[in-house]
Each structure stands twice: as structure tokens, then as C-alpha cells.
Design an enzyme around this catalytic site. Structure first.
Site: not given
Lengths: 135, 289
Positions: B86-89, B91
Site C-alpha cells: 500500500g501507501l501508494c495513493g 494506485f
């Protein structure tokens, strides 16, 4: 004859070669093929083997895996799964792979699914060792 | 009102977060560069293959090979490429929502639409929404993405098309445009589209085929699927790092903003405390006089 062939070789990872060469010998699936400038358009599949090309009188060898080749207008495009130049081959690894393939072939019969897999692994290893010897 | 100590603690924790997001951004930038290179260097192969296929299709009947035959609309499969982490907006959310939309929009068109997902996050996102459509999930492909992985998925898909489990297969992924922009892209994998609209009349050289046409076709066409999947995976991988970089960048900036605000608050509180103390001292000394 001053004409040359443009040889382009690509794998899924990168473009391996793009050069002007005089002559190419490829392992076609029906047998070895020699290509010279002015060849008729051709589309053929390749088998595991030794692709060699001549450039300024010098011979270069490349170990190729499954792929195919297109000839048209003195342009040769080779699309292969893997391609390794003689100086890129890891001889130790190839020898180890040869040993492994031989071992497992001994225990397998022709009906096994893995048989063909191991057989082509064996072929690849043999070709690699052979080409590495020619550098 | 929060005490001085509380604010100080808060600043410390935000600073820590900022450090982490900064580091993640840096890591993503480095990974992005590599992923981008991989995606770019995979392009010539795909392009050449497409070219050969176009050349071939101009001389071939549309039904020269089972993989080219349009079978009408029965069951469809979407291969959805998402991220494992995760932590990719937005995406994963963007591409997953596109899949969901595709399913809703085409409910009438197809008998059924199944989903094959690569990446853990896509599975988690869609499980509660269209969980019954998910048939298979591949996880942890991103770390060591190889052509072999793609071709294994490709073989699986080709054989499910050949035994008529599915009549159409689509690929849905985040195409890489630039580090900050990804485009959700839907491509048809199977049946393979032969672009007959394209007019390249001059280029009708007749090939010699070895061993023969059908043999050549049946070797190249499955390859085409593999290559498209491989390319999709690489592009998506590059996009993921790009998206994460952008997300982490804005997170770092938000953290910096927050630290500024908190620092201001801290200083105000400190001043107020000093003022009250002074007042106390002054009033104390006044009363002694």
C-alpha cells in the site's frame, strides 16, 4: 558486394544487438540456415542453438533460446527468449545445469511431463558450454 | 489546552513520520528508475512482435488460428494488475474501481465476468465489492518480476481460452506515463486483435514460412499474450513506484506543514506560560511590599 545485413536481436528484457553484419547462421527449427544480404523475406521459428554472425571477417557466437526470426529488406530481426554472447556465458553455471539435467533425465522416462523440460535444459547447457569454448 | 509537553511529543512523532515518508520517497525514486528502465527496455521486443503480427495478419484469414477467432460474448476474464503493498495513493483504488465499473457496465453484455488479480492490495480492495467474481489471485510478483512469471500466467490464460472457459480476456493495468501520472488502461488480450484497418499496402512482401504458416502462428500468438502481460506487469510496477513516490512526497510536505503549525502552537503556549509565571512573580512581590 558491399551490401550488409542489419541484424537486430531483442529479448523481453532488452535489445541485445543492433549491428551491420556480413553473414548470419541461425538454428532454424527445420535445420541450420545461412543468411546473406539479399535474402528473400522469411519468417521462421528458431530452436535452442548457436546463432553466429560474421562481422568484418570475425565470427561471433550467441547462444539463443526459443524464438523466431524475420528477414525482410536486408533487415534481420531476431526475437528470442534469451540471448547470451560467448563472453557473457557463465561456464560454471552451465556445467552445473548440465549435471543437473543429466541426473534428472536418468530417473525420468519419455512419458514424464518433465522429460521434455529437462531435455531442453540439457540442450541449453550443451549449447552454452560449446559456445563458451569458442570465445 | 494541550500542555507544552503534549505538543512537544506531538511534534516529535510527526517528525518521525516525516522521516519515514521521506525515506520511502527516496527508496521509491530509486526503484522507479530501475523499473522505468526495465519497462522501457522491454518495449522493442513488444513492438517488434506487434509488427510481425500485423504483417502476418495482413496475409492471413481472420480465423487462421483459434486464438484469432472472435467467439461472441460469453464469459469474460479480466486480468487486473495491482500492487502488493500500500501507501501508494490511489494506485490500486483507481485500477480496481475501473475493474468494478467494467463489470457493472458489461453485466448485460457477457454471461459472466471473472477477475484474475495480481497483487494483494487489489484483492483486498475488491473482495468486499465483487468478491464472487474473483477466480484467482497471484501475489508477490513485483519483487522479482521475470518474463517467466508473465509467461506462466499467459499460458494459464491461453489454455483457459482454448478450452472455451472464457471467450474474451482483457488486461487492466496502470500504464506508466510519467513519475506522477498513471493511466488506467484496458487492453484486449484474447482473441488477439488483428488490426486489419491499418492500410500498409506497400508492405506486402510474401514470406517464406518455416516450418509452415500455422506452426509459426501457433508459436507466435501465445507469445504475444505473454509479452503483453509482461509489459503490463512492468509498466504497472513502474507506475506503482511512481505513485508511491508522489504519495510519499505529498505526505512529507503535509508533515512539514503540520510541524510548522505545531511549532507555532508550542511557542504560543510557551509564551503564555512565561507570561503567567511573570504575573505570578510580580503579584507575589507586590503583596510582600
Amino acid at each position: 558486394m558491399a551490401e550488409k545485413l542489419t541484424l537486430e536481436m531483442v529479448t523481453p528484457y532488452k535489445k541485445v544487438l543492433s549491428q551491420e553484419v556480413d553473414e548470419i547462421t541461425v538454428p532454424g527449427s527445420l535445420g541450420e540456415l545461412g543468411l546473406l544480404p539479399g535474402h528473400t523475406p522469411l519468417l521462421t521459428t528458431l530452436k535452442i542453438g548457436d546463432l553466429s554472425y560474421k562481422q568484418d571477417g570475425k565470427l561471433f557466437h550467441v547462444a539463443v533460446n526459443w524464438g523466431y526470426l524475420e528477414v525482410g529488406d536486408d533487415k534481420v530481426t531476431v526475437l528470442v527468449d534469451t540471448a547470451e554472447r560467448a563472453d557473457e556465458i557463465d561456464l560454471e553455471r552451465a556445467k552445473a545445469a548440465l549435471g543437473r539435467a543429466e541426473e534428472s533425465l536418468k530417473t525420468l522416462t519419455q512419458e514424464d511431463v518433465k522429460f521434455t523440460v529437462m531435455q531442453s535444459a540439457l540442450q541449453r547447457a550443451i549449447i552454452r558450454i560449446q559456445i563458451a569454448g569458442e570465445r | 489546552m494541550a500542555s507544552l509537553k503534549d505538543i512537544k511529543k506531538r511534534i516529535g512523532s510527526v517528525k518521525n513520520t516525516q522521516q519515514i515518508t521521506k525515506a520511502m520517497k527516496m527508496v521509491s525514486a530509486a526503484k522507479l528508475r530501475r523499473a522505468q528502465e526495465a519497462a522501457v527496455s522491454a518495449r522493442p521486443y513488444a513492438e517488434k512482435l506487434e509488427q510481425v503480427l500485423i504483417n502476418l495478419s495482413q496475409r492471413e484469414e481472420a480465423d487462421a488460428h483459434p486464438l484469432l477467432v472472435q467467439r461472441g460474448k460469453g464469459r469474460a476474464l479480466i486480468l487486473l494488475i495491482t500492487a502488493d503493498r500500500g501507501l501508494c495513493g490511489g494506485f490500486t483504488a483507481n485500477v480496481s474501481k475501473a475493474a468494478e465499473r467494467f463489470i457493472r457496465d458489461n453485466e448485460q453484455g457477457f454471461e459472466a465476468i471473472d477477475l484474475m488479480i495480481t497483487g494483494r492490495k487489489g484483492k483486498e480492495f475488491l473482495r468486499s465489492r465483487v468478491g464472487e467474481n474473483i477466480v484467482k489471485v497471484h501475489e508477490n510478483l513485483g519483487a522479482n518480476l521475470s518474463y517467466k512469471t508473465a509467461s506462466l500466467i499467459g499460458q494459464e490464460i491461453v489454455s483457459s481460452f482454448e478450452d472455451e472457459t472464457y471467450d474474451a480476456v482483457y488486461l487492466l493495468y496502470n500504464a506508466f506515463e510519467s513519475a506522477i501520472s498513471q493511466i488506467v488502461t484496458l487492453e484486449q488480450l484474447l482473441p488477439i486483435k488483428t488490426e486489419t484497418e491499418q492500410e500498409t499496402e506497400e508492405n506486402t512482401t510474401d514470406y517464406i514460412y518455416e516450418p509452415d504458416r500455422l506452426e509459426v502462428l501457433s508459436q507466435i500468438l501465445p507469445k504475444m499474450v505473454d509479452v503483453q502481460i509482461f509489459r503490463g506487469l512492468l509498466e504497472s510496477n513502474a507506475s506503482e513506484h511512481g505513485a508511491r513516490m508522489a504519495a510519499m512526497d505529498s505526505a512529507s510536505r503535509n508533515a512539514a506543514e503540520m510541524i510548522d503549525k505545531l511549532t507555532l502552537k508550542y511557542n504560543r503556549a510557551r509564551q503564555a506560560a512565561i507570561t503567567t509565571e511573570l504575573m505570578e512573580i510580580i503579584s507575589g512581590s507586590e503583596s510582600v511590599k
